[in-house]
Design a protein around this motif. Structure first.
Motif, PDB file in Angstrom:
ATOM      1  N   ASN A   1       5.475  -1.760  -3.980  1.00  0.00           N
ATOM      2  CA  ASN A   1       5.094  -0.958  -4.846  1.00  0.00           C
ATOM      3  C   ASN A   1       5.170   0.419  -4.653  1.00  0.00           C
ATOM      4  OD1 ASN A   1       3.090  -0.913  -3.521  1.00  0.00           O
ATOM      5  ND2 ASN A   1       1.703  -1.540  -4.946  1.00  0.00           N
ATOM      6  N   SER A   2       6.066   0.613  -3.405  1.00  0.00           N
ATOM      7  CA  SER A   2       5.973   2.275  -3.020  1.00  0.00           C
ATOM      8  C   SER A   2       4.815   2.638  -2.608  1.00  0.00           C
ATOM      9  CB  SER A   2       6.775   3.271  -3.920  1.00  0.00           C
ATOM     10  OG  SER A   2       7.927   2.554  -4.075  1.00  0.00           O
ATOM     11  N   SER A   3       3.750   2.007  -2.168  1.00  0.00           N
ATOM     12  CA  SER A   3       2.159   2.463  -1.909  1.00  0.00           C
ATOM     13  C   SER A   3       2.348   2.660  -0.529  1.00  0.00           C
ATOM     14  CB  SER A   3       1.304   1.594  -2.382  1.00  0.00           C
ATOM     15  OG  SER A   3       1.164   0.307  -1.331  1.00  0.00           O
ATOM     16  N   PHE A   4       3.439   2.294   0.439  1.00  0.00           N
ATOM     17  CA  PHE A   4       3.369   2.629   1.795  1.00  0.00           C
ATOM     18  C   PHE A   4       2.040   2.180   2.620  1.00  0.00           C
ATOM     19  CE2 PHE A   4       6.405   5.105  -0.069  1.00  0.00           C
ATOM     20  CZ  PHE A   4       7.667   4.739   0.496  1.00  0.00           C
ATOM     21  N   ARG A   5       1.132   1.364   1.912  1.00  0.00           N
ATOM     22  CA  ARG A   5       0.042   1.088   2.708  1.00  0.00           C
ATOM     23  C   ARG A   5       0.301   0.116   3.876  1.00  0.00           C
ATOM     24  NH1 ARG A   5      -3.877   3.426  -0.347  1.00  0.00           N
ATOM     25  NH2 ARG A   5      -3.027   3.991  -2.077  1.00  0.00           N
ATOM     26  N   LEU A   6      -0.305   0.170   4.903  1.00  0.00           N
ATOM     27  CA  LEU A   6      -0.007  -0.720   5.986  1.00  0.00           C
ATOM     28  C   LEU A   6      -1.055  -1.998   5.856  1.00  0.00           C
ATOM     29  CD1 LEU A   6       0.168   1.205   9.089  1.00  0.00           C
ATOM     30  CD2 LEU A   6       2.112  -0.212   8.153  1.00  0.00           C
ATOM     31  N   PRO A   7      -0.422  -3.229   5.692  1.00  0.00           N
ATOM     32  CA  PRO A   7      -1.330  -4.399   5.445  1.00  0.00           C
ATOM     33  C   PRO A   7      -2.094  -4.933   6.480  1.00  0.00           C
ATOM     34  CG  PRO A   7       0.738  -4.956   5.676  1.00  0.00           C
ATOM     35  CD  PRO A   7       0.744  -3.597   5.486  1.00  0.00           C
ATOM     36  N   VAL A   8      -3.365  -5.239   6.432  1.00  0.00           N
ATOM     37  CA  VAL A   8      -4.134  -5.803   7.883  1.00  0.00           C
ATOM     38  C   VAL A   8      -3.809  -7.100   8.123  1.00  0.00           C
ATOM     39  CG1 VAL A   8      -5.970  -3.679   7.686  1.00  0.00           C
ATOM     40  CG2 VAL A   8      -6.176  -6.072   6.381  1.00  0.00           C
ATOM     41  N   ASN A   9      -3.639  -7.992   7.045  1.00  0.00           N
ATOM     42  CA  ASN A   9      -3.237  -9.482   7.574  1.00  0.00           C
ATOM     43  C   ASN A   9      -1.892  -9.465   8.349  1.00  0.00           C
ATOM     44  OD1 ASN A   9      -2.254 -12.062   7.085  1.00  0.00           O
ATOM     45  ND2 ASN A   9      -3.393 -12.185   5.531  1.00  0.00           N
ATOM     46  N   VAL A  10      -2.184 -10.246   9.473  1.00  0.00           N
ATOM     47  CA  VAL A  10      -1.064 -10.002  10.349  1.00  0.00           C
ATOM     48  C   VAL A  10       0.294 -10.786   9.954  1.00  0.00           C
ATOM     49  CG1 VAL A  10      -2.497  -9.686  12.331  1.00  0.00           C
ATOM     50  CG2 VAL A  10      -2.075 -11.929  11.504  1.00  0.00           C
ATOM     51  N   ASN A  11       0.065 -11.754   8.941  1.00  0.00           N
ATOM     52  CA  ASN A  11       1.133 -12.446   8.507  1.00  0.00           C
ATOM     53  C   ASN A  11       2.033 -11.551   7.394  1.00  0.00           C
ATOM     54  OD1 ASN A  11       0.668 -14.733  10.155  1.00  0.00           O
ATOM     55  ND2 ASN A  11      -1.072 -15.088   8.308  1.00  0.00           N
ATOM     56  N   ALA A  12       1.365 -10.576   6.944  1.00  0.00           N
ATOM     57  CA  ALA A  12       2.190  -9.659   5.660  1.00  0.00           C
ATOM     58  C   ALA A  12       3.233  -8.790   6.249  1.00  0.00           C
ATOM     59  CB  ALA A  12       0.860  -9.083   5.197  1.00  0.00           C
ATOM     60  N   MET A  13       4.095  -8.685   5.355  1.00  0.00           N
ATOM     61  CA  MET A  13       5.289  -7.710   5.595  1.00  0.00           C
ATOM     62  C   MET A  13       4.847  -6.419   5.732  1.00  0.00           C
ATOM     63  SD  MET A  13       8.350  -8.799   3.011  1.00  0.00           S
ATOM     64  CE  MET A  13       7.484  -9.155   1.466  1.00  0.00           C
ATOM     65  N   VAL A  14       5.390  -5.596   6.615  1.00  0.00           N
ATOM     66  CA  VAL A  14       5.382  -4.125   6.746  1.00  0.00           C
ATOM     67  C   VAL A  14       6.045  -3.189   5.907  1.00  0.00           C
ATOM     68  CG1 VAL A  14       5.305  -2.245   8.127  1.00  0.00           C
ATOM     69  CG2 VAL A  14       4.402  -4.432   9.124  1.00  0.00           C
ATOM     70  N   PRO A  15       5.794  -2.510   5.025  1.00  0.00           N
ATOM     71  CA  PRO A  15       6.690  -1.762   4.079  1.00  0.00           C
ATOM     72  C   PRO A  15       7.738  -1.029   4.664  1.00  0.00           C
ATOM     73  CG  PRO A  15       4.283  -1.161   3.317  1.00  0.00           C
ATOM     74  CD  PRO A  15       4.423  -2.077   4.973  1.00  0.00           C
ATOM     75  N   GLN A  16       8.885  -1.037   4.362  1.00  0.00           N
ATOM     76  CA  GLN A  16       9.942  -0.205   4.634  1.00  0.00           C
ATOM     77  C   GLN A  16       9.614   1.214   4.383  1.00  0.00           C
ATOM     78  OE1 GLN A  16      13.784  -1.227   2.990  1.00  0.00           O
ATOM     79  NE2 GLN A  16      14.318  -1.964   5.000  1.00  0.00           N
ATOM     80  N   GLY A  17       9.846   2.068   5.416  1.00  0.00           N
ATOM     81  CA  GLY A  17       9.541   3.549   5.558  1.00  0.00           C
ATOM     82  C   GLY A  17       8.305   3.741   6.041  1.00  0.00           C
ATOM     83  N   ALA A  18       7.469   2.674   6.016  1.00  0.00           N
ATOM     84  CA  ALA A  18       6.074   2.971   6.742  1.00  0.00           C
ATOM     85  C   ALA A  18       6.241   2.705   8.153  1.00  0.00           C
ATOM     86  CB  ALA A  18       5.077   2.080   6.037  1.00  0.00           C
ATOM     87  N   ILE A  19       5.477   3.380   9.016  1.00  0.00           N
ATOM     88  CA  ILE A  19       5.151   3.129  10.475  1.00  0.00           C
ATOM     89  C   ILE A  19       4.083   1.963  10.529  1.00  0.00           C
ATOM     90  CG2 ILE A  19       5.194   4.111  12.850  1.00  0.00           C
ATOM     91  CD1 ILE A  19       6.094   6.397   9.867  1.00  0.00           C
ATOM     92  N   ASN A  20       4.399   1.170  11.477  1.00  0.00           N
ATOM     93  CA  ASN A  20       3.540   0.064  11.703  1.00  0.00           C
ATOM     94  C   ASN A  20       2.525   0.989  12.968  1.00  0.00           C
ATOM     95  OD1 ASN A  20       1.756  -1.994  12.915  1.00  0.00           O
ATOM     96  ND2 ASN A  20       3.542  -3.456  12.571  1.00  0.00           N
ATOM     97  N   ILE A  21       1.339   0.761  12.492  1.00  0.00           N
ATOM     98  CA  ILE A  21       0.130   1.439  13.187  1.00  0.00           C
ATOM     99  C   ILE A  21       0.075   0.958  14.626  1.00  0.00           C
ATOM    100  CG2 ILE A  21      -1.732  -0.399  12.853  1.00  0.00           C
ATOM    101  CD1 ILE A  21      -3.432   2.265  12.193  1.00  0.00           C
TER     102      ILE A  21
END
Lengths: 338, 564
Positions: A283-303
């Motif tokens: 949804n273009s929110s670019f939030r980084l999920p905290v669940n280790v199994n979740a996908m990391v949004p494209q364009g966002a940088i993994n913390i």
């Protein structure tokens, strides 16, 4: 006369709610942008059949609202917003602890020891920069906090006021944790020369950059990326010496409507699950999920790939009022004292 | 027996003659107490008690000791006075030109003088950035300036004057229409110059309206939050500081105290206004037949006035044109190719909030209008116990910052005995009690022009106070009635801060959605919503004009054309 009509009409509107057997509704206060919210509630409904009614407020507004509604809260869940607002709410006794089974998939360092709130996303502090402005001037993008003090950025930096924005408070607390209090205020007071304006909302600085009002905006990376999605010439950089971050949270509101409690827990479990967290990629929110199994949004940088500091949330919460007061008096409103 | 007691019994006797009127007054006082005084009491109580419920004045002392707040306080007052004076002058020029002179494009000017009330908070601020910002169409595109600072007091004054002058215009045009034409014409026939007539007849007679306009704009400027928040820059105002204390410092008590402090200058202004106006005679409408007003057509008067109005209208066109254009381009500020995508988007995400807003505004508007007229009528014409209380109470909710109104309503109505939160009723009540003063002030000023003997005649012929009110008074003050209706409709449609704490999941309204679009930089989508709202509101204004003329047809003279 006319006013009596109001009283008559009140019956019409108030009578709208019906008591069902297997209750299939849930009311939440949501501090995420309203444009994002439907993507969560629709996916949740498709999965569970539960309809989520939401009221969109900023995190600080949610806190004020549940504070005055204390005896009779109108919602069961508070979703979204910096965890330091949740910490304040827990201190005021407004939240109900809930340990979701999904927490096992979330790094412990993000979690609240008392389980008053659960982490849902993280966002690192970043610099939004105006691509056109830097190209025209031939300057390099700022790569460190010290770069922001360069004289060529005079009046070109936009940042929110920590007194009204959790984002800006994270910046303030990050600087104090990195440099120590005295150094940090010396830095911020030098930075003040380069500040265009202290905005009200934490997501406004990247917007100022998009509109060309500022060349550099300080905010969380997910907010920095939004103007770019709309077509504004904004790019994102991170300070190399280290940056602070926020944990976005979700919590159960104490004494919420009794019939909603079960649905509220189902919703929190779902938001923390891989399914709920994968939506951040769609949804273009670019939030980084905290669940280790979740996908990391494209364009966002993994913390994990960012130079984040060991940010102390408890300390930040405890020193909040004092630091904001000091900032307001000595930096933002210093003209007032002349 | 002293005078007071005698007076008291006289009032009782007078009221006994009309029991229905007494009942009505009692209901009105009860509702004002419930929806104005009770929430205010709750928030005052909240801000001076600790969490445990014990009395604690600590917060109050901290606020009073804080030097920075004191400067902020004087900032707010300074801003309020400047905005009030400028907005009233411009409002007067518009009202005078439209009601008194023979100039073309009056319809256009009327629309321009009304449209700025339709400004969801950040709209004008966004326009000002697109026009005068660093990449602004005018500053940069036209003049080549790259470092114009749009933030600060100068922009704030401009934006406030633009958004508040319509209130001054609405109040003043009501009163200028109500002044009987024959007084001015008599002066003209006696050979007075236009200049002399203005300063010795028209201007003094419109003083109640001028004071009302100053009061209304001053109060609005003081409690304004959204404009200073977006465009104020380094110019802190009390409304913004109160919001910061509440949502940033999590300190509801300090925020409430700061907001309640805003009531002090507002109340002083209110008392000054009542003091100045009271005891002076403004009656011109006496029931004796009056003639068509001779409109001013001397070129040396009409041309300067006309030019001023057109220039100012041009500024409004520029600002709102920027918004309208924003709705039709791909990316506002970046890509100016035309598109209808934003309207498709707005329709696709659902128009339910818009329908909610219209429904609530349609319910609230007639109630606000009639209640306002009734309060004005009662406080100007009738003598009863609690009269001063009534006129004061009707002003208070208007003078508080919206955020605090919302919080006080939750404190008052989220618990037994008055469980109202989450219903549409609470929103309707906020709209009614927050938007009353524009109608009341307009009607009070207009009533002062009208000789009470007209109404007395009606009563002497056997009509009740109610019949008199609807058949004699209301048609005579319909200009003010119309202003009150327009203002309350528009404000109900565009309110943000007062209702942000009160909207429920089922009664979400359009302004909160526009605000969300703004938050994620979807400016053009937000602009598309605003364009739709402007269309709805303009349609409503023309409909209201039609209805007011139907309900209260002009009984006097043809030349006194109603507001259109």
């Amino acid at each position: 006369m006319g006013l009596i009509l109001v009283l008559a009409l009140s019956g019409v509107f108030a009578g709208g709610q019906k008591d069902g057997e297997a209750y299939d509704r849930l009311t939440i206060y949501c501090a995420l942008p309203e444009t994002e919210i439907p993507s969560y509630v629709e996916a949740f409904k498709a999965e569970t059949g539960i309809t989520v009614d939401y009221v969109r407020l900023s995190a600080g507004e949610v806190l004020s609202k549940i504070q005055v509604e204390k005896n009779n809260p109108q919602a069961s869940v508070w979703y979204g917003g910096n965890c330091d607002t949740f910490i304040a709410a827990a201190d005021m006794g407004l939240l109900e602890p809930y340990a979701s089974p999904e927490l096992k998939n979330i790094p412990e360092s993000y979690q609240d020891p008392g389980d008053f709130w659960a982490p849902v996303y993280v966002g690192a502090l970043a610099f939004a920069v105006d691509r056109d402005w830097f190209k025209a001037k031939g300057y390099d993008y700022p790569a460190s906090w010290n770069d922001l003090l360069k004289p060529e950025f005079k009046n070109m930096i936009s940042v929110a006021h920590p007194g009204s924005s959790g984002t800006a408070y994270t910046i303030l607390a990050t600087m104090v944790q990195m440099l120590g209090e005295e150094e940090a205020f010396a830095y911020l007071s030098k930075l003040d020369d380069n500040i265009r304006q202290y905005t009200k909302s934490g997501s406004a600085p990247p917007k100022d950059v998009g509109l060309g009002e500022a060349a550099i905006g300080l905010a969380f990376s997910h907010d920095c990326l939004k103007p770019a999605v709309q077509g504004y010439p904004v790019e994102v950089t991170f300070p190399q010496e280290g940056t602070g971050y926020e944990i976005g949270a979700i919590a159960l509101i104490k004494n919420g409507p009794a019939r909603e409690v079960e649905n509220a827990k189902i919703f929190i479990d779902w938001v923390l699950s891989k399914k709920g967290q994968d939506i951040y990629s769609q949804n273009s929110s670019f939030r980084l999920p905290v669940n280790v199994n979740a996908m990391v949004p494209q364009g966002a940088i993994n913390i994990k790939d960012l130079p984040i500091i060991n940010y102390d949330f408890i300390w930040a919460g405890e020193n909040r009022a004092r630091l904001i007061e000091k900032f307001t008096v000595t930096i933002a409103n210093k003209d007032n004292l002349k | 027996m002293n005078n007071n007691t005698a007076d008291f019994f006289w009032k009782l006797r007078m009221l006994r003659k009309e029991p229905l009127l007494v009942v009505f007054i009692v209901i009105l006082l009860a509702l004002l107490t419930l929806f104005v005084i009770y929430p205010l009491f709750m928030i005052v109580r909240y801000s001076i008690t600790s969490d445990g419920g014990a009395l604690s004045l600590q917060t109050l002392f901290n606020v009073l000791k804080n030097r920075s707040y004191r400067t902020t306080f004087s900032n707010s007052i300074q801003l309020g006075v400047i905005s009030a004076v400028l907005a009233t002058i411009i409002g007067y020029i518009f009202a005078f030109t439209i009601t008194r002179t023979e100039v073309p494009f009056k319809g256009f000017m009327k629309t321009m003088a009304t449209i700025p009330i339709i400004s969801p908070p950040f709209v004008l601020s966004l326009s000002i950035i697109f026009l005068f910002g660093r990449k602004g169409l005018i500053t940069n595109g036209l003049l080549g300036i790259t470092d114009f600072n749009v933030y600060g007091m100068h922009s704030l004054i401009l934006v406030q004057v633009l958004s508040f002058f319509p209130v001054a215009y609405l109040t003043l045009s009501g009163i200028l229409q109500a002044i009987d034409a024959s007084v001015e014409d008599a002066a003209l026939n006696l050979g007075a110059s236009r200049w002399k007539i203005f300063w010795t007849v028209t201007f003094p007679l419109s003083l109640p309206g001028i004071f009302s306009a100053l009061l209304l704009v001053f109060i609005q400027s003081l409690q304004d939050f959204s404009n200073p928040a977006v465009i104020g820059g380094g110019f802190p105002t009390l409304g913004v500081e109160a919001y910061r204390a509440i949502t940033g410092m999590y300190d509801l008590r300090t925020g409430s105290i700061l907001s309640i402090m805003l009531l002090i200058p507002s109340l002083i202004a209110f008392l000054l206004q009542k003091y100045w106006v009271s005891g002076k005679g403004f009656v011109t409408v006496t029931g004796k037949p009056s003639q068509n007003r001779t409109k001013i057509d001397e070129k040396h008067i009409t041309i300067p006035l006309f030019t001023l109005c057109i220039l100012f209208s041009a500024v409004i066109v520029l600002f709102y044109g920027t918004v309208i254009m924003g709705a039709f381009v791909k990316v506002w500020g970046i890509d100016y190719s035309l598109t209808l995508d934003h309207f498709r988007y707005v329709v696709s995400i659902g128009l339910r909030p818009l329908k909610n807003a219209i429904l609530l505004a349609v319910i609230a508007t007639p109630l606000t209008g009639l209640t306002g007229m009734a309060i004005a009528f009662l406080t100007v014409r009738k003598n009863f116990i609690g009269k001063k209380y009534m006129s004061l109470a009707s002003l208070l909710t208007f003078a508080l910052p919206g955020t605090v109104v919302g919080i006080s309503f939750i404190l008052a109505f989220n618990d037994r005995p008055f469980m109202l939160t989450g219903t549409a009723l609470i929103l309707v009540c906020v709209f009614i009690f927050r938007n009353l003063p524009v109608g009341i002030e307009g009607a009070t000023s207009a009533l002062m022009q009208i000789d009470p003997s007209i109404e007395e005649a009606s009563v002497n012929m056997g009509a009740s106070s109610f019949q008199t009110f609807f058949q004699v008074t209301l048609p005579l003050i319909k200009g003010a009635f119309f202003s009150g209706l327009v203002y309350s409709f528009v404000r109900a449609m565009t309110a943000v801060s007062a209702i942000i704490f009160l909207v429920s999941a089922r009664w979400n309204v359009v302004t909160t959605r526009i605000f969300s679009l703004f938050e994620v930089s979807q400016y053009s989508d937000a602009a598309a919503y605003i364009v739709i709202m402007i269309v709805v509101i303009l349609a409503a204004i023309y409909l209201l004009n039609f209805l007011v003329n139907r309900i209260a047809p002009d009984t006097n003279v043809k030349a006194r054309k109603g507001f259109k």
